[in-house]
Design a protein around this motif. Structure first.
Motif, PDB file in Angstrom:
ATOM      1  N   GLU A 158       0.842  -1.190   0.000  1.00 30.90           N
ATOM      2  CA  GLU A 158       0.000   0.000   0.000  1.00 30.90           C
ATOM      3  C   GLU A 158       0.881   1.245   0.000  1.00 30.90           C
ATOM      4  N   VAL A 159       0.607   2.135  -0.930  1.00 36.62           N
ATOM      5  CA  VAL A 159       1.373   3.382  -1.061  1.00 36.62           C
ATOM      6  C   VAL A 159       0.424   4.555  -0.861  1.00 36.62           C
ATOM      7  N   THR A 160       0.831   5.491  -0.002  1.00 31.78           N
ATOM      8  CA  THR A 160       0.032   6.686   0.249  1.00 31.78           C
ATOM      9  C   THR A 160       0.775   7.912  -0.245  1.00 31.78           C
ATOM     10  N   LEU A 161       0.093   8.722  -1.056  1.00 32.32           N
ATOM     11  CA  LEU A 161       0.692   9.930  -1.606  1.00 32.32           C
ATOM     12  C   LEU A 161       0.281  11.150  -0.785  1.00 32.32           C
ATOM     13  N   ALA A 162       1.108  12.191  -0.859  1.00 34.10           N
ATOM     14  CA  ALA A 162       0.790  13.437  -0.168  1.00 34.10           C
ATOM     15  C   ALA A 162      -0.346  14.172  -0.864  1.00 34.10           C
ATOM     16  N   SER A 163      -0.404  14.034  -2.188  1.00 33.87           N
ATOM     17  CA  SER A 163      -1.477  14.634  -2.983  1.00 33.87           C
ATOM     18  C   SER A 163      -1.626  13.803  -4.244  1.00 33.87           C
ATOM     19  N   PRO A 164      -2.778  13.873  -4.908  1.00 33.38           N
ATOM     20  CA  PRO A 164      -2.968  13.063  -6.119  1.00 33.38           C
ATOM     21  C   PRO A 164      -1.897  13.373  -7.172  1.00 33.38           C
ATOM     22  N   MET A 165      -1.438  12.331  -7.856  1.00 32.61           N
ATOM     23  CA  MET A 165      -0.414  12.513  -8.888  1.00 32.61           C
ATOM     24  C   MET A 165      -0.665  11.458  -9.960  1.00 32.61           C
ATOM     25  N   ALA A 166      -1.196  11.886 -11.084  1.00 34.69           N
ATOM     26  CA  ALA A 166      -1.671  10.946 -12.105  1.00 34.69           C
ATOM     27  C   ALA A 166      -0.570  10.053 -12.645  1.00 34.69           C
ATOM     28  N   TYR A 167       0.652  10.544 -12.698  1.00 29.11           N
ATOM     29  CA  TYR A 167       1.723   9.761 -13.313  1.00 29.11           C
ATOM     30  C   TYR A 167       2.499   8.923 -12.296  1.00 29.11           C
ATOM     31  N   PHE A 168       2.005   8.803 -11.076  1.00 35.87           N
ATOM     32  CA  PHE A 168       2.743   8.040 -10.057  1.00 35.87           C
ATOM     33  C   PHE A 168       3.166   6.651 -10.527  1.00 35.87           C
ATOM     34  N   PRO A 169       2.289   5.848 -11.150  1.00 36.45           N
ATOM     35  CA  PRO A 169       2.743   4.505 -11.564  1.00 36.45           C
ATOM     36  C   PRO A 169       3.977   4.521 -12.462  1.00 36.45           C
ATOM     37  N   LEU A 170       4.133   5.582 -13.270  1.00 38.95           N
ATOM     38  CA  LEU A 170       5.297   5.665 -14.156  1.00 38.95           C
ATOM     39  C   LEU A 170       6.600   5.722 -13.380  1.00 38.95           C
ATOM     40  N   THR A 171       6.559   6.266 -12.160  1.00 36.74           N
ATOM     41  CA  THR A 171       7.799   6.424 -11.381  1.00 36.74           C
ATOM     42  C   THR A 171       8.317   5.102 -10.847  1.00 36.74           C
ATOM     43  N   THR A 172       7.484   4.051 -10.881  1.00 35.40           N
ATOM     44  CA  THR A 172       7.877   2.787 -10.254  1.00 35.40           C
ATOM     45  C   THR A 172       8.775   1.915 -11.125  1.00 35.40           C
ATOM     46  N   THR A 173       9.101   2.370 -12.329  1.00 40.01           N
ATOM     47  CA  THR A 173      10.061   1.614 -13.154  1.00 40.01           C
ATOM     48  C   THR A 173      11.495   2.046 -12.871  1.00 40.01           C
ATOM     49  N   HIS A 174      11.659   3.073 -12.038  1.00 40.34           N
ATOM     50  CA  HIS A 174      12.995   3.599 -11.762  1.00 40.34           C
ATOM     51  C   HIS A 174      13.763   2.686 -10.810  1.00 40.34           C
ATOM     52  N   ALA A 175      15.059   2.544 -11.050  1.00 43.05           N
ATOM     53  CA  ALA A 175      15.891   1.609 -10.282  1.00 43.05           C
ATOM     54  C   ALA A 175      15.834   1.857  -8.780  1.00 43.05           C
ATOM     55  N   SER A 176      15.724   3.115  -8.369  1.00 44.91           N
ATOM     56  CA  SER A 176      15.751   3.421  -6.937  1.00 44.91           C
ATOM     57  C   SER A 176      14.547   2.866  -6.196  1.00 44.91           C
ATOM     58  N   THR A 177      13.484   2.475  -6.918  1.00 45.25           N
ATOM     59  CA  THR A 177      12.265   1.955  -6.291  1.00 45.25           C
ATOM     60  C   THR A 177      12.257   0.433  -6.197  1.00 45.25           C
ATOM     61  N   PHE A 178      13.341  -0.217  -6.596  1.00 44.17           N
ATOM     62  CA  PHE A 178      13.372  -1.668  -6.594  1.00 44.17           C
ATOM     63  C   PHE A 178      13.549  -2.195  -5.163  1.00 44.17           C
ATOM     64  N   PRO A 179      13.132  -3.427  -4.898  1.00 43.03           N
ATOM     65  CA  PRO A 179      13.258  -3.974  -3.548  1.00 43.03           C
ATOM     66  C   PRO A 179      14.703  -4.300  -3.200  1.00 43.03           C
ATOM     67  N   SER A 180      14.981  -4.408  -1.922  1.00 42.12           N
ATOM     68  CA  SER A 180      16.314  -4.781  -1.459  1.00 42.12           C
ATOM     69  C   SER A 180      16.206  -5.879  -0.415  1.00 42.12           C
TER      70      SER A 180
END
Length: 529
Positions: A158-180
């Motif tokens: 579950e991810v909670t944003l500070a405010s609505p952001m339509a392109y949020f899913p696009l940011t999840t392909t970035h390397a820094s968001t990968f699991p560790s």
């Protein structure tokens, strides 16, 4: 709950049915410099991110056209207020040591990214993603647990944003968001990314790394889609000289290398099926050092404008680079999805008019034959960067009488020097972290981690903050581009093209339609010749 994401198409096996595959499925390519890291939360460069995308897998990947496709996440739903995203993770995803990939691994990775003690170069990305409480957590004013991400159970994130952001899913392909893998990092600390220690969840595992020479990754038998992976082995070779790399490519030692500046037309004629050029979501620009320690001369906007106007961008792209690049008069490339490139005033002038205005502005600022302007220009070691630097310094000298000292540094040293604002003017380049204009314009936001000019404008900050929750932020983006053109904290030079020599064995599976150039070795294949 609002409707879940509908993917453009289902994930497919990499090699189309009926394609005759080569016996040796090894992909070997050239990189200019040693990568910054293979730690997802530490990596900060393009070549390192290419490796990380093979070793690790985030919530979503991209297909050959740049559309989102399932990664570890199968789907997500969005709450009616557009603040809560709930991701359903695939239960079959495993780490290379056999442990299951869980939502807790993503929570840990994202908290590592935000943790001020980890000092990630990309820490600021948690604010770019719009995660709730990102600012206080990054500043150490709130516990990591307050960051807007939590595991509902092993397979629900579950991810909670500070405010609505339509392109949020696009940011999840970035390397820094990968699991560790917390258990591995706890055991080995900073050495967890060494080949003998690393545990990863992507299609490949790191089997060899010789600094400044090569890194090797091989198939991860534990990867959930291993049966549809074709490339068995990937080798990244560090070759600092692009002409040496070209020679090695033509000798059959490489499957991909960059085309040296100025050589694309001849190579395309001689090797029409091998030389490629296509638009990329990247820009090339110069940073002014506007920090307290920067030179007084370039704190004068007239000087910055003069230096920008005196650059003939057509000569740079048509005579120096010759690879299909585009002259830049805005920071954001035209290839950016949903972005209408505004017409800046100076882009409508002839070069003669720009030169005349540049001379007028520099004289108004008090510089001329009796008081010549001089400064140093810093770039990282590369033949193309050197050619651009020489060409621009000659333009400045001939048009404005400016004396420029050229300085080059190796990549890691250059990153540190520029990040510490220890320069006068320095090369900059940015490839979009996701396909939306904010990935570029956020770099001129006051607190951006890559605001190397140390530029600050309250109106820009307000416009960009507003844009994140707007359904159509174009007006805000247009105004930010106008302010950049007026205040010129950076000088846009050109927008990139991908200019490669690519083996015909591999070119049919290379994602040339994806302007982000997020490529995955698992989606490539070599055909029999």
């Amino acid at each position: 709950m609002a409707s879940a994401l509908a993917f453009a198409s289902p994930a497919l096996a990499a090699a189309p049915e009926g394609v005759a595959l080569a016996d040796d499925q090894t992909f070997t390519y050239r990189v200019l410099d040693e990568h910054s890291s293979v730690d997802p939360q530490i990596v900060e460069d393009v070549s390192g991110s290419e490796i990380v995308r093979d070793l690790f897998e985030g919530l979503y990947n991209q297909d050959a056209d740049g559309n989102l496709v399932p990664g570890v996440a199968l789907s997500h739903s969005v709450s009616d207020d557009r603040l809560t995203y709930t991701f359903t993770l695939r239960p079959e995803a495993k780490w290379s040591d056999g442990n299951p990939v869980t939502a807790h691994d993503f929570v840990y990775g994202w908290q590592r990214l935000a943790d001020p003690e980890n000092a990630s170069p990309y820490q600021w990305y948690v604010e770019v993603m719009g995660l709730a409480n990102a600012g206080p957590v990054m500043a150490g004013e709130a516990p990591l647990e307050d960051l807007g991400v939590k595991a509902i159970d092993d397979h629900t994130l579950e991810v909670t944003l500070a405010s609505p952001m339509a392109y949020f899913p696009l940011t999840t392909t970035h390397a820094s968001t990968f699991p560790s893998p917390k258990w591995v990092i706890d055991e080995h600390g900073a050495d967890w990314i060494k080949p003998e220690n690393i545990v990863s969840n992507g299609a490949y595992v790191l089997t060899e790394h010789v600094p400044q020479e090569r890194s090797v990754r091989e198939r991860n038998e534990m990867y959930w889609d291993n049966e549809n992976t074709v490339i068995d082995r990937v080798e990244a070779l560090v070759i600092n000289d692009e002409n040496v790399a070209l020679t090695r490519f033509l000798a059959g030692e490489l499957d991909r290398t960059e085309v040296p500046a100025g050589q694309y037309p001849a190579l395309k004629e001689e090797y029409p099926d091998t030389a490629l050029s296509f638009p990329r979501l990247c820009n090339y620009y110069f940073n002014f050092n506007l920090s307290e320690d920067g030179p007084e001369s370039t704190k004068d906007v007239r000087v910055r404008q003069a230096l920008s106007y005196a650059i003939d961008r057509d000569i740079i792209v048509e005579n120096v680079l010759q690879g299909g690049q585009f002259p830049a008069y805005t920071f954001t490339p035209a290839a950016t999805a949903g972005f209408e490139q505004p017409e800046t005033e100076y882009s409508t002038w002839t070069q003669e008019e720009r030169n005349a205005k540049a001379k007028e502005l520099l004289a108004e600022a008090g510089y001329g034959p009796d008081n010549p302007l001089s400064f140093s220009y810093l770039y990282n070691t590369d033949e193309a960067h050197r050619k651009v630097a020489i060409a621009v310094s000659q333009m400045w000298k001939q048009t404005l009488g400016v004396d420029v000292t050229l300085e080059n540094q190796e990549w890691q040293t250059f990153l540190e020097t520029r990040g510490n604002h220890d320069f006068e003017i320095a090369r900059g380049a940015w490839c979009g972290d996701y396909n939306e204009a904010s990935t570029f314009l956020d770099l001129v936001q006051t607190n951006s981690g890559y605001n190397d000019a140390d530029y600050s404008n309250a109106e820009v900050d307000e416009l960009l903050a507003e844009a994140k929750s707007m359904e159509d932020p174009q007006a805000n983006y247009t105004r930010v581009e106008e302010i950049i053109a007026e205040e010129m904290p950076i000088i846009p030079i050109y927008h990139y093209a991908g200019v490669y020599m690519m083996s015909p064995e591999i070119s049919g599976s290379w994602p040339v339609q994806n302007v982000e150039q997020n490529w995955y070795s698992k989606d490539l294949y070599k055909v029999a010749q």
